[in-house]
Design a protein around this motif. Sequence first.
Motif, PDB file in Angstrom:
ATOM      1  N   VAL A  25      -7.548  -5.204   4.187  1.00 62.93           N
ATOM      2  CA  VAL A  25      -6.832  -4.039   5.144  1.00 62.93           C
ATOM      3  C   VAL A  25      -6.806  -2.989   3.979  1.00 62.93           C
ATOM      4  O   VAL A  25      -7.191  -1.908   4.498  1.00 62.93           O
ATOM      5  CB  VAL A  25      -5.411  -4.484   5.242  1.00 62.93           C
ATOM      6  N   THR A  60      -0.657   0.370   5.747  1.00 67.55           N
ATOM      7  CA  THR A  60      -1.555  -0.626   5.545  1.00 67.55           C
ATOM      8  C   THR A  60      -0.727  -1.911   5.038  1.00 67.55           C
ATOM      9  O   THR A  60      -1.237  -2.873   5.398  1.00 67.55           O
ATOM     10  CB  THR A  60      -2.161  -0.070   4.109  1.00 67.55           C
ATOM     11  N   VAL A  63       0.149  -3.513   8.321  1.00 67.28           N
ATOM     12  CA  VAL A  63      -0.996  -4.185   9.018  1.00 67.28           C
ATOM     13  C   VAL A  63      -1.089  -5.594   8.483  1.00 67.28           C
ATOM     14  O   VAL A  63      -1.294  -6.196   9.109  1.00 67.28           O
ATOM     15  CB  VAL A  63      -2.126  -3.111   8.949  1.00 67.28           C
TER      16      VAL A  63
END
Length: 275
Positions: A25, A60, A63
């Motif tokens: 990610v 980030t 996620v």
Amino acid sequence: MHKIIRTLWDVLWYIIVFLLVQLTVEMAAALIYSHVEALSFTRVAQDMVNGQIGWLLAVTSVVSSLITIILFTCCRWAPISRQWLLARPWATLCWVVLLTIGTILPAEWLYEKLQLQMPEEAIALFQSIMKEPWGYLAIGIFVPVAEELVFRGAILRTLLNFFNKDIHWVAIVLSAIIFGTVHMNMAQGIHAGLIGLLIGWMYYRTRSVIPGIVLHWVNNSVAYVIFNLMPNANDGKFIDLFHGDERLMYMGLGCSLMVLLPSLFQLAIRMKCEE
């Protein structure tokens, strides 16, 4: 021998997946950021892009945590059960909150005495995330859930199933060491390791990740609030929180211990039946 290999592989696999999700990610976010930055030809556009670094890091983190939660629950690496919650342990969870609050000042005092400091790069990243509203969603909500599922729901559960009940403490210590090590710097590692011992003990008693999530959530939430309400406290000494008054500082530490110790006692009693 087969059981040993299987346990080591499972633990190693959980760590690899956790780190791989974060790395993937982060790399994707870095590529997106570099692409957008390359398209920013004007000074104003460049400044706007640079101002979004904290937001990008926070998103980030959200996620990667969300992907981790989905993976570990759907693959049943960290089985979710409502069994402990069915007993309505609300008073126990209140004591967990008080316990967490009681650890904050003594922990900060100890880290200062040990002269533990995060690397400058880690501090810069941490501060950029904490300044963003998305930062709380990441650090206060998603990260605690994801990390508890991985390090207690998956890793510690696997280790507890391997070690005999009489030496359950070995599993708790090992999981705490792993939890501290993945933070990849001494200051955060020691803090995470000590918190990991406490959360590991609660997981052993309850076989539920809920107490750990609550402790993790309160700890991170307090850090977020202090950072945003008292930004100068992050660069000063511990005694600065008490306006330089040493007597007031030790009174604060004493009050924290008066919350911490009874909370530990209450949790030891209330969680005893789950052992």
